[in-house]
Design a protein around this motif. Structure first.
Motif, PDB file in Angstrom:
ATOM      1  N   LEU A  13      78.773  59.672 -41.408  1.00 37.84           N
ATOM      2  CA  LEU A  13      77.601  59.602 -40.659  1.00 37.84           C
ATOM      3  C   LEU A  13      77.847  58.442 -39.906  1.00 37.84           C
ATOM      4  CD1 LEU A  13      74.954  60.117 -43.343  1.00 37.84           C
ATOM      5  CD2 LEU A  13      76.146  61.728 -41.880  1.00 37.84           C
ATOM      6  N   ASP A  14      78.382  57.495 -40.178  1.00 34.11           N
ATOM      7  CA  ASP A  14      78.717  56.023 -39.205  1.00 34.11           C
ATOM      8  C   ASP A  14      79.596  55.433 -39.934  1.00 34.11           C
ATOM      9  OD1 ASP A  14      78.320  54.693 -37.070  1.00 34.11           O
ATOM     10  OD2 ASP A  14      76.501  53.546 -37.745  1.00 34.11           O
ATOM     11  N   PHE A  15      80.218  54.333 -39.213  1.00 36.62           N
ATOM     12  CA  PHE A  15      81.230  53.470 -39.746  1.00 36.62           C
ATOM     13  C   PHE A  15      81.251  52.175 -39.026  1.00 36.62           C
ATOM     14  CE2 PHE A  15      83.674  55.825 -36.666  1.00 36.62           C
ATOM     15  CZ  PHE A  15      84.580  54.898 -36.272  1.00 36.62           C
ATOM     16  N   ASN A  16      81.658  51.248 -39.553  1.00 37.22           N
ATOM     17  CA  ASN A  16      82.022  49.755 -39.078  1.00 37.22           C
ATOM     18  C   ASN A  16      83.260  49.154 -39.428  1.00 37.22           C
ATOM     19  OD1 ASN A  16      81.168  48.417 -41.245  1.00 37.22           O
ATOM     20  ND2 ASN A  16      79.456  47.768 -40.376  1.00 37.22           N
ATOM     21  N   LYS A  17      83.550  47.957 -39.427  1.00 39.14           N
ATOM     22  CA  LYS A  17      84.682  47.464 -39.689  1.00 39.14           C
ATOM     23  C   LYS A  17      85.091  47.317 -41.251  1.00 39.14           C
ATOM     24  CE  LYS A  17      85.706  44.598 -35.684  1.00 39.14           C
ATOM     25  NZ  LYS A  17      85.965  43.356 -34.964  1.00 39.14           N
ATOM     26  N   GLU A  18      83.956  47.562 -41.745  1.00 40.31           N
ATOM     27  CA  GLU A  18      83.917  47.131 -43.397  1.00 40.31           C
ATOM     28  C   GLU A  18      83.695  48.319 -44.056  1.00 40.31           C
ATOM     29  OE1 GLU A  18      82.958  43.125 -44.885  1.00 40.31           O
ATOM     30  OE2 GLU A  18      81.511  43.093 -43.317  1.00 40.31           O
ATOM     31  N   TRP A  19      82.850  49.152 -43.525  1.00 38.17           N
ATOM     32  CA  TRP A  19      81.933  50.413 -44.453  1.00 38.17           C
ATOM     33  C   TRP A  19      82.078  51.819 -43.791  1.00 38.17           C
ATOM     34  CZ3 TRP A  19      80.469  48.870 -49.462  1.00 38.17           C
ATOM     35  CH2 TRP A  19      80.245  47.474 -49.366  1.00 38.17           C
ATOM     36  N   LEU A  20      82.018  52.533 -44.496  1.00 39.21           N
ATOM     37  CA  LEU A  20      81.933  54.075 -44.255  1.00 39.21           C
ATOM     38  C   LEU A  20      80.620  54.603 -44.827  1.00 39.21           C
ATOM     39  CD1 LEU A  20      85.276  55.846 -44.781  1.00 39.21           C
ATOM     40  CD2 LEU A  20      84.329  55.111 -42.540  1.00 39.21           C
ATOM     41  N   LEU A  21      79.868  55.157 -43.835  1.00 43.54           N
ATOM     42  CA  LEU A  21      78.377  55.683 -44.530  1.00 43.54           C
ATOM     43  C   LEU A  21      78.668  56.999 -44.438  1.00 43.54           C
ATOM     44  CD1 LEU A  21      75.458  55.766 -45.306  1.00 43.54           C
ATOM     45  CD2 LEU A  21      74.882  55.650 -42.913  1.00 43.54           C
ATOM     46  N   PHE A  74      73.680  59.538 -50.448  1.00 41.61           N
ATOM     47  CA  PHE A  74      74.339  58.700 -49.559  1.00 41.61           C
ATOM     48  C   PHE A  74      75.424  57.656 -50.323  1.00 41.61           C
ATOM     49  CE2 PHE A  74      70.558  60.019 -47.658  1.00 41.61           C
ATOM     50  CZ  PHE A  74      71.100  60.654 -46.475  1.00 41.61           C
ATOM     51  N   MET A  75      76.499  57.396 -49.624  1.00 41.61           N
ATOM     52  CA  MET A  75      77.304  56.451 -50.366  1.00 41.61           C
ATOM     53  C   MET A  75      77.724  55.501 -49.044  1.00 41.61           C
ATOM     54  SD  MET A  75      80.556  58.773 -51.354  1.00 41.61           S
ATOM     55  CE  MET A  75      81.341  60.136 -50.252  1.00 41.61           C
ATOM     56  N   MET A  76      78.047  54.211 -49.435  1.00 40.77           N
ATOM     57  CA  MET A  76      78.456  53.301 -48.363  1.00 40.77           C
ATOM     58  C   MET A  76      79.877  53.180 -49.219  1.00 40.77           C
ATOM     59  SD  MET A  76      76.837  52.248 -45.822  1.00 40.77           S
ATOM     60  CE  MET A  76      77.112  50.691 -45.264  1.00 40.77           C
ATOM     61  N   VAL A  77      80.932  53.449 -48.566  1.00 43.95           N
ATOM     62  CA  VAL A  77      82.245  53.192 -49.198  1.00 43.95           C
ATOM     63  C   VAL A  77      83.059  52.129 -48.490  1.00 43.95           C
ATOM     64  CG1 VAL A  77      84.492  54.296 -49.587  1.00 43.95           C
ATOM     65  CG2 VAL A  77      82.222  55.605 -49.541  1.00 43.95           C
ATOM     66  N   LYS A  78      83.392  51.280 -49.123  1.00 44.84           N
ATOM     67  CA  LYS A  78      84.171  49.817 -48.667  1.00 44.84           C
ATOM     68  C   LYS A  78      85.477  50.615 -47.813  1.00 44.84           C
ATOM     69  CE  LYS A  78      83.364  45.962 -49.530  1.00 44.84           C
ATOM     70  NZ  LYS A  78      84.012  45.266 -50.475  1.00 44.84           N
ATOM     71  N   ARG A  79      85.627  50.128 -46.665  1.00 39.55           N
ATOM     72  CA  ARG A  79      86.530  50.867 -45.883  1.00 39.55           C
ATOM     73  C   ARG A  79      88.041  50.417 -46.257  1.00 39.55           C
ATOM     74  NH1 ARG A  79      86.723  51.024 -39.370  1.00 39.55           N
ATOM     75  NH2 ARG A  79      88.763  51.945 -38.933  1.00 39.55           N
ATOM     76  N   ARG A 122      72.873  41.145 -36.740  1.00 47.50           N
ATOM     77  CA  ARG A 122      72.001  40.342 -35.762  1.00 47.50           C
ATOM     78  C   ARG A 122      71.391  39.390 -36.618  1.00 47.50           C
ATOM     79  NH1 ARG A 122      66.784  42.001 -36.456  1.00 47.50           N
ATOM     80  NH2 ARG A 122      66.186  43.943 -37.493  1.00 47.50           N
ATOM     81  N   ASP A 123      70.946  38.516 -35.763  1.00 47.68           N
ATOM     82  CA  ASP A 123      70.151  37.154 -36.550  1.00 47.68           C
ATOM     83  C   ASP A 123      71.039  36.488 -37.476  1.00 47.68           C
ATOM     84  OD1 ASP A 123      68.305  37.786 -34.610  1.00 47.68           O
ATOM     85  OD2 ASP A 123      66.987  39.228 -36.044  1.00 47.68           O
ATOM     86  N   GLY A 124      72.083  36.404 -37.241  1.00 46.15           N
ATOM     87  CA  GLY A 124      73.054  35.657 -38.486  1.00 46.15           C
ATOM     88  C   GLY A 124      73.468  36.635 -39.814  1.00 46.15           C
ATOM     89  N   GLU A 125      72.858  37.776 -39.681  1.00 49.42           N
ATOM     90  CA  GLU A 125      72.883  38.700 -40.949  1.00 49.42           C
ATOM     91  C   GLU A 125      73.962  39.845 -40.801  1.00 49.42           C
ATOM     92  OE1 GLU A 125      68.607  38.487 -43.275  1.00 49.42           O
ATOM     93  OE2 GLU A 125      69.121  39.974 -42.118  1.00 49.42           O
ATOM     94  N   SER A 126      74.719  40.060 -41.750  1.00 46.49           N
ATOM     95  CA  SER A 126      75.790  41.221 -41.612  1.00 46.49           C
ATOM     96  C   SER A 126      75.298  42.393 -41.541  1.00 46.49           C
ATOM     97  CB  SER A 126      76.622  41.139 -42.930  1.00 46.49           C
ATOM     98  OG  SER A 126      75.807  41.354 -43.926  1.00 46.49           O
ATOM     99  N   SER A 127      75.823  43.563 -41.064  1.00 49.04           N
ATOM    100  CA  SER A 127      75.415  44.905 -40.956  1.00 49.04           C
ATOM    101  C   SER A 127      74.919  45.548 -42.147  1.00 49.04           C
ATOM    102  CB  SER A 127      76.599  45.683 -40.237  1.00 49.04           C
ATOM    103  OG  SER A 127      77.666  45.644 -40.808  1.00 49.04           O
ATOM    104  N   ILE A 128      75.804  45.077 -43.054  1.00 48.63           N
ATOM    105  CA  ILE A 128      75.321  45.823 -44.662  1.00 48.63           C
ATOM    106  C   ILE A 128      74.130  45.044 -45.074  1.00 48.63           C
ATOM    107  CG2 ILE A 128      76.869  43.892 -45.781  1.00 48.63           C
ATOM    108  CD1 ILE A 128      76.027  47.594 -47.041  1.00 48.63           C
TER     109      ILE A 128
END
Length: 217
Positions: free
Chosen positions: A62-70, A82-87, A125-131
């Motif tokens: 569904l989406d991904f970034n540098k650390e996670w796969l959704l 749903f699962m957030m998988v450590k990339r 954003r605002d100093g907080e990670s995407s996860i």
């Protein structure tokens, strides 16, 4: 314009070459372009994580970034949350004839409409990670399952506030539904996968909702 076409053609070669290799070899770093291609085409894929689990994970990106796969998880032709998988632990992605045929079966039965392809991972954003942003977006009564499959670590519970951006606060419960009084901080670095809205999690959610309703009534 010629440069643009060349660039697109080169990207196509990279993806095609990877697709030729992915059923027979494991790559330690899956290129963004490969993930993006599977996401854009809404491909049903199988994920291998050779260092931590001999079993494959199946589903749609569904989406991904540098650390996670959704991903939405598929198991025995059922969409199971749903699962957030450590990339970093994804060693290979399979998208062969079996996965293509299974997606075709979903299309024939009209089940593809059940997949929320619009679900995304928020930007940091605002100093907080995407996860952290993503976890904050979940409902307060959402049951989540945290795992570190390297050490057979498993917790299930409700999300609570954490004092640090690198941890998830969890009020966990045991297999009999007994809630712990204290909130535990679990480091994201310790996790390999985070799951929610699975059949397992939803059964507990409904149980606690009934309990809360009975107590209030």
């Amino acid at each position: 314009m010629a440069r643009l076409n060349f660039g697109l053609a080169r990207q196509r070669v990279v993806v095609d070459r990877y697709c030729q290799l992915q059923d027979t070899a494991c790559m330690k770093v899956i290129p963004d372009i490969v993930l993006s291609e599977h996401q854009k085409k809404q491909n049903l894929i199988s994920i291998q994580r050779e260092d931590i689990d001999e079993n494959e994970l199946h589903g749609f990106i569904l989406d991904f970034n540098k650390e996670w796969l959704l991903m939405i998880k598929e198991y025995d032709f059922i969409f199971d949350g749903f699962m957030m998988v450590k990339r970093e632990f994804v060693s290979a992605i399979k998208h062969g004839n079996t996965q293509k045929f299974h997606k075709r079966l979903f299309q024939i039965e009209g089940k593809m409409v059940e997949v929320d392809f619009g679900k995304t991972i928020p930007e940091a954003r605002d100093g907080e990670s995407s996860i952290t942003q993503f976890v904050r977006s979940l409902a307060a009564d959402k049951v989540v399952m945290l795992e570190d499959e390297r050490d057979d670590f498993f917790l299930i519970g409700f999300i609570e506030e954490s004092d640090t951006d690198r941890c998830i606060g969890l009020r966990f419960f045991d297999g009999e539904g007994q809630l712990e009084e204290e909130v535990s901080d679990i480091s994201y670095d310790e996790l390999t996968i985070l799951t929610f809205d699975s059949s397992y999690c939803l059964h507990y959610e409904r149980y606690f909702r009934r309990m809360n309703k009975n107590q209030q009534g």
